[in-house]
Scaffold this motif. Structure first.
Motif, mmCIF file in Angstrom:
data_model
loop_
_atom_site.group_PDB
_atom_site.id
_atom_site.type_symbol
_atom_site.label_atom_id
_atom_site.label_comp_id
_atom_site.label_asym_id
_atom_site.label_seq_id
_atom_site.Cartn_x
_atom_site.Cartn_y
_atom_site.Cartn_z
ATOM 1 N N LEU A 1 6.060 -7.186 -9.609
ATOM 2 C CA LEU A 1 6.425 -8.393 -8.760
ATOM 3 C C LEU A 1 5.504 -8.542 -7.772
ATOM 4 N N GLY A 2 4.959 -7.597 -7.019
ATOM 5 C CA GLY A 2 3.786 -7.847 -6.173
ATOM 6 C C GLY A 2 2.539 -8.733 -6.716
ATOM 7 N N ASN A 3 2.123 -8.208 -8.057
ATOM 8 C CA ASN A 3 1.066 -8.907 -8.625
ATOM 9 C C ASN A 3 1.221 -10.434 -8.655
ATOM 10 N N ASP A 4 2.641 -10.600 -9.010
ATOM 11 C CA ASP A 4 3.012 -11.929 -9.280
ATOM 12 C C ASP A 4 3.082 -12.806 -7.896
ATOM 13 N N TYR A 5 3.223 -12.399 -6.923
ATOM 14 C CA TYR A 5 3.132 -12.865 -5.801
ATOM 15 C C TYR A 5 1.604 -13.415 -5.404
ATOM 16 N N ARG A 6 0.900 -12.249 -5.465
ATOM 17 C CA ARG A 6 -0.514 -12.181 -5.219
ATOM 18 C C ARG A 6 -1.111 -13.515 -6.029
ATOM 19 N N LYS A 7 -0.852 -13.634 -7.153
ATOM 20 C CA LYS A 7 -1.136 -14.598 -8.300
ATOM 21 C C LYS A 7 -0.791 -16.002 -7.833
ATOM 22 N N LEU A 8 0.373 -16.066 -7.168
ATOM 23 C CA LEU A 8 0.915 -17.394 -6.779
ATOM 24 C C LEU A 8 0.396 -17.727 -5.286
ATOM 25 N N GLY A 9 -0.592 -16.880 -4.935
ATOM 26 C CA GLY A 9 -1.076 -17.286 -3.508
ATOM 27 C C GLY A 9 -0.353 -16.845 -2.474
ATOM 28 N N ASP A 10 0.397 -15.544 -2.446
ATOM 29 C CA ASP A 10 1.197 -15.221 -1.168
ATOM 30 C C ASP A 10 1.112 -13.572 -1.216
ATOM 31 N N PRO A 11 -0.154 -13.391 -0.625
ATOM 32 C CA PRO A 11 -0.705 -12.090 -0.691
ATOM 33 C C PRO A 11 0.101 -11.237 0.286
ATOM 34 N N GLN B 1 3.524 -11.413 0.966
ATOM 35 C CA GLN B 1 4.736 -11.033 0.054
ATOM 36 C C GLN B 1 4.262 -10.105 -0.924
ATOM 37 N N ALA B 2 3.207 -10.115 -1.544
ATOM 38 C CA ALA B 2 2.652 -9.052 -2.504
ATOM 39 C C ALA B 2 2.632 -7.837 -1.743
ATOM 40 N N LYS B 3 1.872 -7.676 -0.393
ATOM 41 C CA LYS B 3 1.858 -6.460 0.079
ATOM 42 C C LYS B 3 3.291 -5.793 0.383
ATOM 43 N N ARG B 4 4.195 -6.677 0.850
ATOM 44 C CA ARG B 4 5.451 -6.210 1.180
ATOM 45 C C ARG B 4 6.070 -5.673 -0.142
ATOM 46 N N MET B 5 5.938 -6.191 -1.296
ATOM 47 C CA MET B 5 6.504 -5.757 -2.560
ATOM 48 C C MET B 5 5.909 -4.136 -2.977
ATOM 49 N N HIS B 6 4.533 -4.389 -2.852
ATOM 50 C CA HIS B 6 3.765 -3.031 -3.220
ATOM 51 C C HIS B 6 4.101 -1.913 -2.029
ATOM 52 N N GLU B 7 4.400 -2.335 -0.638
ATOM 53 C CA GLU B 7 4.567 -1.336 0.096
ATOM 54 C C GLU B 7 5.906 -0.432 -0.085
ATOM 55 N N LYS B 8 6.953 -1.359 -0.538
ATOM 56 C CA LYS B 8 8.388 -1.022 -1.164
ATOM 57 C C LYS B 8 8.230 0.076 -2.298
ATOM 58 N N ALA B 9 7.471 -0.525 -3.102
ATOM 59 C CA ALA B 9 7.028 0.200 -4.426
ATOM 60 C C ALA B 9 6.701 1.513 -4.092
ATOM 61 N N LEU B 10 5.624 1.632 -3.112
ATOM 62 C CA LEU B 10 4.837 2.857 -3.036
ATOM 63 C C LEU B 10 6.104 3.813 -2.409
ATOM 64 N N MET B 11 6.755 3.383 -1.431
ATOM 65 C CA MET B 11 7.843 4.209 -0.783
ATOM 66 C C MET B 11 8.884 4.923 -1.855
#
Length: 93
Positions: free
Chosen positions: A1-11, A13-23
């Protein structure tokens, strides 16, 4: 999901998703698992998109360390992180 947000131009939100995934992944996998390294790599890409190369380097170096432990030094996954690091260091100039 994070990569999709980045591709859609919302880095951000992508970072937030990746931080959540990392936890979540850090609670599930061992510290040197490739899934954790992949998430650090994604976070590095998020920080690059956010024009924060110093933070990108921190995350990419974490990914590199884990991938070297997981795969060894002569694997394409290592080359991917090294390429991202080189591009990021170039941004610092």
């Amino acid at each position: 999901l994070g990569n999709d947000y980045r591709k859609l131009g919302d880095p951000l939100q992508a970072k937030r998703m990746h931080e959540k995934a990392l936890m979540i992944k850090q609670n599930f996998y061992e510290i040197n698992h490739k899934e954790i390294a992949d998430t650090f790599t994604n976070l590095g890409s998020d920080y690059i998109a956010l024009n924060q190369p110093e933070q990108a380097i921190i995350n990419l170096e974490k990914a590199l360390k884990i991938r070297e432990t997981y795969y060894g030094i002569n694997h394409p996954a290592i080359a991917e992180v090294l390429l991202n690091l080189a591009k990021t260091y170039k941004c610092l100039k």
